[in-house]
Design an enzyme around this catalytic site. Structure first.
Site, mmCIF file in Angstrom:
data_model
loop_
_atom_site.group_PDB
_atom_site.id
_atom_site.type_symbol
_atom_site.label_atom_id
_atom_site.label_comp_id
_atom_site.label_asym_id
_atom_site.label_seq_id
_atom_site.Cartn_x
_atom_site.Cartn_y
_atom_site.Cartn_z
ATOM 1 N N LYS A 29 4.346 13.511 -11.340
ATOM 2 C CA LYS A 29 4.005 14.251 -12.555
ATOM 3 C C LYS A 29 2.777 15.136 -12.329
ATOM 4 O O LYS A 29 2.786 16.326 -12.647
ATOM 5 C CB LYS A 29 3.748 13.269 -13.704
ATOM 6 C CG LYS A 29 3.500 13.961 -15.021
ATOM 7 C CD LYS A 29 3.320 12.964 -16.156
ATOM 8 C CE LYS A 29 4.631 12.331 -16.543
ATOM 9 N NZ LYS A 29 4.526 11.206 -17.425
ATOM 10 N N ARG A 98 -1.535 9.432 -18.991
ATOM 11 C CA ARG A 98 -0.152 9.161 -18.584
ATOM 12 C C ARG A 98 -0.093 8.709 -17.135
ATOM 13 O O ARG A 98 -0.773 9.262 -16.276
ATOM 14 C CB ARG A 98 0.700 10.435 -18.693
ATOM 15 C CG ARG A 98 0.818 10.995 -20.085
ATOM 16 C CD ARG A 98 1.419 12.399 -20.027
ATOM 17 N NE ARG A 98 1.407 13.018 -21.345
ATOM 18 C CZ ARG A 98 2.405 12.934 -22.218
ATOM 19 N NH1 ARG A 98 3.498 12.277 -21.919
ATOM 20 N NH2 ARG A 98 2.312 13.517 -23.389
ATOM 21 N N GLY A 107 9.886 4.900 -17.738
ATOM 22 C CA GLY A 107 9.594 3.880 -18.740
ATOM 23 C C GLY A 107 8.965 2.613 -18.203
ATOM 24 O O GLY A 107 8.765 1.654 -18.940
ATOM 25 N N MET A 109 5.948 2.276 -16.633
ATOM 26 C CA MET A 109 4.485 2.163 -16.732
ATOM 27 C C MET A 109 3.995 2.776 -18.033
ATOM 28 O O MET A 109 4.782 3.229 -18.848
ATOM 29 C CB MET A 109 3.853 2.783 -15.507
ATOM 30 C CG MET A 109 4.108 1.921 -14.282
ATOM 31 S SD MET A 109 3.366 2.571 -12.812
ATOM 32 C CE MET A 109 4.189 4.122 -12.668
ATOM 33 N N ARG A 343 10.315 18.247 -13.014
ATOM 34 C CA ARG A 343 10.572 17.641 -11.693
ATOM 35 C C ARG A 343 11.991 18.009 -11.283
ATOM 36 O O ARG A 343 12.793 18.417 -12.114
ATOM 37 C CB ARG A 343 10.406 16.128 -11.732
ATOM 38 C CG ARG A 343 11.406 15.478 -12.616
ATOM 39 C CD ARG A 343 11.200 14.006 -12.783
ATOM 40 N NE ARG A 343 12.064 13.635 -13.887
ATOM 41 C CZ ARG A 343 11.933 12.568 -14.623
ATOM 42 N NH1 ARG A 343 10.963 11.734 -14.406
ATOM 43 N NH2 ARG A 343 12.776 12.307 -15.576
ATOM 44 N N HIS A 459 37.303 -11.140 5.879
ATOM 45 C CA HIS A 459 38.537 -10.495 6.301
ATOM 46 C C HIS A 459 39.031 -9.528 5.234
ATOM 47 O O HIS A 459 39.358 -8.367 5.499
ATOM 48 C CB HIS A 459 39.605 -11.567 6.582
ATOM 49 C CG HIS A 459 40.936 -11.000 6.973
ATOM 50 N ND1 HIS A 459 41.916 -10.760 6.039
ATOM 51 C CD2 HIS A 459 41.420 -10.601 8.159
ATOM 52 C CE1 HIS A 459 42.964 -10.246 6.656
ATOM 53 N NE2 HIS A 459 42.690 -10.148 7.948
ATOM 54 N N ARG A 637 42.598 -1.210 22.343
ATOM 55 C CA ARG A 637 41.884 -2.411 22.785
ATOM 56 C C ARG A 637 42.884 -3.525 23.092
ATOM 57 O O ARG A 637 43.771 -3.821 22.284
ATOM 58 C CB ARG A 637 40.911 -2.879 21.722
ATOM 59 C CG ARG A 637 40.131 -4.085 22.185
ATOM 60 C CD ARG A 637 39.154 -4.539 21.159
ATOM 61 N NE ARG A 637 39.813 -5.165 20.023
ATOM 62 C CZ ARG A 637 39.172 -5.601 18.951
ATOM 63 N NH1 ARG A 637 37.874 -5.445 18.862
ATOM 64 N NH2 ARG A 637 39.816 -6.167 17.976
ATOM 65 N N SER A 786 32.272 1.314 24.343
ATOM 66 C CA SER A 786 32.338 1.438 22.893
ATOM 67 C C SER A 786 31.604 0.232 22.316
ATOM 68 O O SER A 786 31.950 -0.913 22.617
ATOM 69 C CB SER A 786 33.789 1.478 22.421
ATOM 70 O OG SER A 786 33.809 1.556 21.017
ATOM 71 N N GLY A 788 30.761 -2.559 20.015
ATOM 72 C CA GLY A 788 31.388 -3.351 18.952
ATOM 73 C C GLY A 788 30.252 -3.973 18.147
ATOM 74 O O GLY A 788 29.806 -5.099 18.392
ATOM 75 N N THR A 789 29.789 -3.214 17.187
ATOM 76 C CA THR A 789 28.557 -3.634 16.501
ATOM 77 C C THR A 789 28.774 -4.815 15.564
ATOM 78 O O THR A 789 27.807 -5.450 15.161
ATOM 79 C CB THR A 789 27.942 -2.449 15.739
ATOM 80 O OG1 THR A 789 28.980 -1.827 14.973
ATOM 81 C CG2 THR A 789 27.342 -1.444 16.695
ATOM 82 N N ASN A 790 30.037 -5.115 15.238
ATOM 83 C CA ASN A 790 30.256 -6.319 14.413
ATOM 84 C C ASN A 790 29.901 -7.560 15.221
ATOM 85 O O ASN A 790 29.128 -8.412 14.788
ATOM 86 C CB ASN A 790 31.721 -6.424 13.968
ATOM 87 C CG ASN A 790 32.195 -5.193 13.231
ATOM 88 O OD1 ASN A 790 31.396 -4.506 12.611
ATOM 89 N ND2 ASN A 790 33.481 -4.910 13.303
ATOM 90 N N CYS A 854 32.507 1.471 17.552
ATOM 91 C CA CYS A 854 33.719 1.246 16.765
ATOM 92 C C CYS A 854 33.574 0.071 15.812
ATOM 93 O O CYS A 854 34.527 -0.337 15.174
ATOM 94 C CB CYS A 854 34.934 1.059 17.666
ATOM 95 S SG CYS A 854 34.807 -0.386 18.731
ATOM 96 N N TYR A 874 30.415 9.631 20.122
ATOM 97 C CA TYR A 874 31.221 9.591 18.903
ATOM 98 C C TYR A 874 30.990 8.308 18.134
ATOM 99 O O TYR A 874 30.486 7.322 18.665
ATOM 100 C CB TYR A 874 32.716 9.748 19.228
ATOM 101 C CG TYR A 874 33.328 8.583 19.964
ATOM 102 C CD1 TYR A 874 33.842 7.480 19.272
ATOM 103 C CD2 TYR A 874 33.390 8.557 21.352
ATOM 104 C CE1 TYR A 874 34.395 6.401 19.935
ATOM 105 C CE2 TYR A 874 33.946 7.492 22.033
ATOM 106 C CZ TYR A 874 34.437 6.406 21.316
ATOM 107 O OH TYR A 874 34.978 5.341 21.974
HETATM 108 C C1 PEP Z 1 33.239 -5.251 16.802
HETATM 109 O O1 PEP Z 1 33.002 -6.397 17.164
HETATM 110 O O2 PEP Z 1 32.369 -4.476 16.375
HETATM 111 C C2 PEP Z 1 34.612 -4.741 16.827
HETATM 112 C C3 PEP Z 1 34.867 -3.481 16.549
HETATM 113 O O3 PEP Z 1 35.593 -5.629 17.078
HETATM 114 P P1 PEP Z 1 36.174 -6.680 16.003
HETATM 115 O O4 PEP Z 1 35.589 -6.336 14.678
HETATM 116 O O5 PEP Z 1 37.636 -6.503 16.045
HETATM 117 O O6 PEP Z 1 35.702 -7.965 16.572
HETATM 118 MG MG MG Z 2 34.493 -7.440 18.303
#
Ligand code: PEP
Ligand code: MG
Length: 902
Positions: A29, A98, A107, A109, A343, A459, A637, A786, A788-790, A854, A874
């Protein structure tokens, strides 16, 4: 030394000294009031006490040295400018006090108006207002009320009661019917209430009023509701608020006065025009409190054309200056317009795109800036169908909004029934305690999925998001009884065939049908709406900004898909290949029997027969996918999950066998199956026999898959197509695992492709921490990685991805251990570090190594920015998130300052 420093520090800024870029110091403000002052707009004079002063006060419990003197000096110059002294009995200057933090906290403060009024200056105010006693006493009673409530914690209802009391005695409901005497009487009553609760008289000394009000605003930073709001909005707790002391202007001086709020464009749709409300003869708080009905701003033109025209001129000027939608608050005092606030205004997701497009058309911003001003979360929001909740629908339960969208349909409890009813053209909602891979067909057939267990990476949630299907998971108020085909929630019993509606964004569950609207943005991505000819402003804006994002981005965007239909849709949505084709889904349904044969095979011969029967089925699947992705890379895969996922659950099998034995039936086959299931039982299947380990243990399994992939590619090429297969090995932790698989795969590929010209790359997932840490070695045997971040998140944190979100993440979020689930947005410090190490060491060992991701994070906006910064080639995500990833990859490429609208 410290004392000397604090004396030197500047804690108070005149409006003429600040500007819009000083939000950290002056709050939103204050910074914008300064900006408007410097633009020469009519802002009542005033000054801002900095957030630094607030922070010093909150840390030490007292105002920092030097603050009082600086306030004194600025007050004096304000008095000089206004030609009046604060609280002067004959001709008083009044001020408002103010709050104003860096981020707007509407609202949350405190504000105190009319500071400077007392038993004597109330008379002077009346004279100043042209012998308007009513106005003066009304202003005084408002001060006591606000001051009492916010500065001295007097319960607000007591003042309300006293006001109601007087109105009742007078036989009216309208404040405007109270005359000067009534209000003088009310001031007396208010003073008594004040004294009763505080043990002191209402302070008559103007400067004391001012100091106490400033202190109350500082304190309000830590009020409970402000703390809660900050937590919810993720606003840091240590910013503090600035305090603005502004000369009062009055909208309640008669019919030629008033107050209003306005937007320079419609914050709902982005449409150009004048949007706002006006209330004659009123102060701002009356508008907020909704005591009287406002009129549309356009009506001001009839009431006061000069002010109206001036206001429109100022709004145009502000838009041009801020190059964005602005919202404003203003007051007209006896025909003179004053700007009280502006603002950059909040807006809906649709308006964000539309306005960004308009501002480009108007030459105010370029396309980079337009791209910067929208984000993937907004685009995702626009891609889901929505409920039309115009009339009241009451939710009966609330679970986790696992996959956004809105869906209504008849309740079914089994996958088979979902398929059956859907085939008859019915919309169905599949309700389960939790889903498993066997429910896939039912999930495909259903409009939406509702489970009573599981979190955002259960799942049901992951698969539903992959399909772009609405899903509410973990609605634990539901008691789901599958055999009885019903669930209960509260007092309601819902049977198969009853209709429910679920909102995958809010997690809410409704009984009955709530009408649903489709998304026009999805229609555009599907190619059903032509952006060149449509008159839908949103679609045109999305098209334009997406086109720019595609031109700007460095990251490629692929999709996770394992059916031809998903691949085709993802391609329409802009996917540039498949980054993960999970082959396990191809082992389900009617192929399960073949998998059972494979698992139960007692010798080499039986196993080879089972594999030989699977080969043509797999090949046909791959042909379909390669065709849909003609010319684009497809990463397939090899089979990953523990084998027991393909077999019936142990308990169910044991019961079946016992019952059949009881009846004297032949159960040899079932007994063999039961024995196999017992043999394969694992305490921690996600850490057991899965991924590459399966390939090394079950002879011929990977070989069959590799052969199917290579044969499919050759078949497509022979038909004149272009197949670019990439074979990916899951769960590798040591280069030796990969080398073993690779040697066999290369032999098969060479044999199959011959001179067809097909080229097959072989690479690996990096999803086990050891793989990330030995990436230099693994890169010797991999043409691509690749991430597999899960699994990398699961194993990096030691969190079971199927259990933890529902079990205890709420507590972790509450404690601030993380701000968002690491399964949703990449944990850059830990898991992200593993990715960085693997990327650097992998590329050092093999320059040009292709890198992608992925896991679920591939479609998460913040994570996409991280993957861009790590230099991946990617990201791959579910078809529905492909446009989001394209947009964010574009934003990542143009974001250089880090101050974006995420
Ligand atoms: C992962 O582990 O990130 C992956 C893509 O494989 P999944 O989820 O099938 O284990
Ligand atoms: Mg996996």
């Amino acid at each position: 030394m410290a004392a000397h420093d604090s004396v030197e520090r500047k804690y108070v800024y005149d409006f003429a000294e600040g500007n819009k870029d000083l939000k950290d110091l002056l709050g939103g403000k204050g910074a914008n009031l300064a900006e408007m002052t410097n633009l020469g707009l009519p802002v009542p004079p005033g000054f801002t006490i900095t957030t630094e002063a607030c922070k010093a006060y909150l840390t030490t419990g007292r105002e920092p040295d030097g603050l009082a003197a600086q306030i004194e000096a600025h007050l004096e110059s304000l008095e000089r400018e206004m030609g009046r002294r604060l609280g002067d009995p004959d001709d008083p200057l009044l001020v408002s006090v103010r709050s104003g933090a860096k981020f707007s906290m509407p609202g949350m403060m405190e504000t105190v108006l009319n500071v400077g009024l007392n038993d004597r200056s109330v008379v002077g105010l009346s004279a100043q207002a042209g012998r308007n006693d009513r106005f003066a006493w009304d202003s005084y009673r408002r001060l006591i009320q606000m001051f009492g409530k916010t500065v001295c914690e007097v319960p607000g209802e007591e003042f309300e009661h006293a006001l109601d009391e007087i109105k009742r005695a007078k036989g009216t409901h309208d404040d405007l019917d109270l005359d000067a005497d009534d209000l003088r009487g009310l001031v007396g009553a208010y003073k008594k209430i004040f004294a009763k609760h505080t043990g002191r008289e209402f302070p008559q000394e103007p400067r004391e009023q001012l100091d106490l009000a400033i202190r109350a605003v500082f304190d309000s930073w830590n009020a409970e509701r402000a703390v809660l709001y900050r937590r919810q909005e993720r606003i840091p707790a240590d910013l503090g608020t600035a305090v603005n002391v502004v000369a009062m202007v009055f909208g309640n001086l008669g019919p030629d006065s008033g107050t209003g709020v306005a937007f320079t464009r419609d914050p709902g749709s982005g449409a150009q025009g004048i949007y706002g409300d006006y209330l004659a003869n009123a102060q701002g708080e009356d508008v907020v409190a909704g005591i009287r009905n406002t009129v549309p701003l356009q009506e001001l033109e009839q009431l006061d054309k000069t002010s109206y025209d001036q206001l429109l001129g100022i709004m145009a000027r502000l838009e041009e200056h801020y190059k964005d939608l602005c919202d404003i608050e203003f007051t007209i005092e006896r025909g003179k317009l004053w700007m009280l606030q502006t603002r950059v205004g909040k807006r809906t997701a649709a308006a964000a795109f539309v306005i960004a497009g308009q501002l480009v058309d108007e030459g105010l911003i370029d396309l980079d800036e337009a791209l910067h001003r929208v984000n993937g979360a907004q685009l995702a929001q626009l891609m889901f169908p929505r409920f039309q909740l115009d009339h009241e629908f009451e939710a009966v339960a609330k679970g986790i909004g696992a996959s956004p969208g809105a869906a209504s349909g008849k309740v079914v409890f089994t996958s088979a029934r979902a398929v059956e009813l859907a085939a008859e053209g019915e919309a169905v909602i599949l309700v389960r305690r939790e889903t498993n891979p066997d429910d896939l067909n039912g999930m495909i057939a259903a409009r939406g999925i509702l489970t009573s267990r599981g979190g955002k990476t259960s799942h049901a949630a992951v698969v539903a998001r992959g399909m772009g299907k609405t899903c509410v998971s973990g609605a634990d108020e539901l008691d789901v009884n599958v055999p009885a085909k019903r669930f209960t929630v509260g007092d309601h019993v819902v049977n198969e065939g009853d209709v429910v509606s679920i909102d995958g964004t809010t997690g809410k569950v409704y009984l009955g049908e709530v009408p649903v609207m489709p998304s026009e943005v999805v229609q555009y991505f599907e190619g059903e709406l032509d952006p060149e000819t449509t008159d839908d402003a949103l679609v045109r804006a999305v098209h334009r900004i997406m086109t720019h994002a595609d031109a700007a981005r460095r990251l490629r965007v692929r999709t996770n898909a394992d059916t031809g239909a998903d691949a085709a849709r993802a391609r329409r949505f802009g996917a540039e290949g498949i980054g993960l084709c999970r082959t396990e889904h191809m082992f389900l349904g009617d192929r399960r029997e073949l998998v059972e044969r494979l698992i139960l095979a007692s010798g080499e011969r039986e196993r080879e027969d089972a594999l030989a029967a699977l080969l043509p089925l797999q090949r046909a699947d791959f042909i379909e996918i390669f065709r849909e992705m003609d010319g684009l890379p497809v990463t397939v895969r090899l089979i990953d999950p523990p084998l027991h996922e393909f077999l019936p659950p142990l308990e169910q099998l044991a019961v079946n066998v016992a019952v059949a034995q009881e009846r004297g039936e032949d159960v040899a086959k079932e007994e063999a199956l039961l024995a196999a299931v017992r043999r394969m039982h694992e305490e921690n299947p996600m850490l057991g026999l899965r991924g590459v380990r399966l390939g090394l243990v079950i002879p011929g399994l990977f070989a069959m898959q590799v052969r199917a992939i290579a044969e499919a590619a050759v078949a497509v090429v022979r038909d004149g197509g272009t197949a670019c297969p990439e074979i990916m090995v899951p769960l590798v932790g040591a280069v030796q695992e990969l080398e073993t698989v690779r040697a066999e795969a290369e032999r098969i590929i060479a044999e199959v492709v011959g001179d067809s010209g097909v080229e097959v790359l072989i690479g690996t997932m990096i999803e086990v921490p050891r793989a990330a840490l030995t990436a230099g070695q693994i890169a010797e045997a991999a043409e691509f990685f690749s991430f597999g971040t899960n699994d990398l998140t699961q194993m990096g944190w030691g969190f079971s991805r199927d259990d933890v979100e529902g079990a205890f993440f709420w507590r972790y979020l509450e404690l601030g251990i993380f701000g968002i689930s690491p399964f949703e947005s990449i944990d850059t410090d830990g898991v992200g570090r593993l990715i960085r190490i693997a990327a650097e060491e992998g590329r050092a060992a093999r320059p040009g190594l292709k890198l992608g991701v992925c896991g679920e994070h591939g479609g998460d906006p913040d994570s996409v920015h991280f993957f861009h910064s790590v230099g991946l080639d990617y990201v791959s995500c579910s078809p529905f998130r492909v446009p989001v990833a394209r947009l964010e990859a574009g934003r990542a490429a143009i974001t250089t300052t880090g101050s974006d609208s995420r």
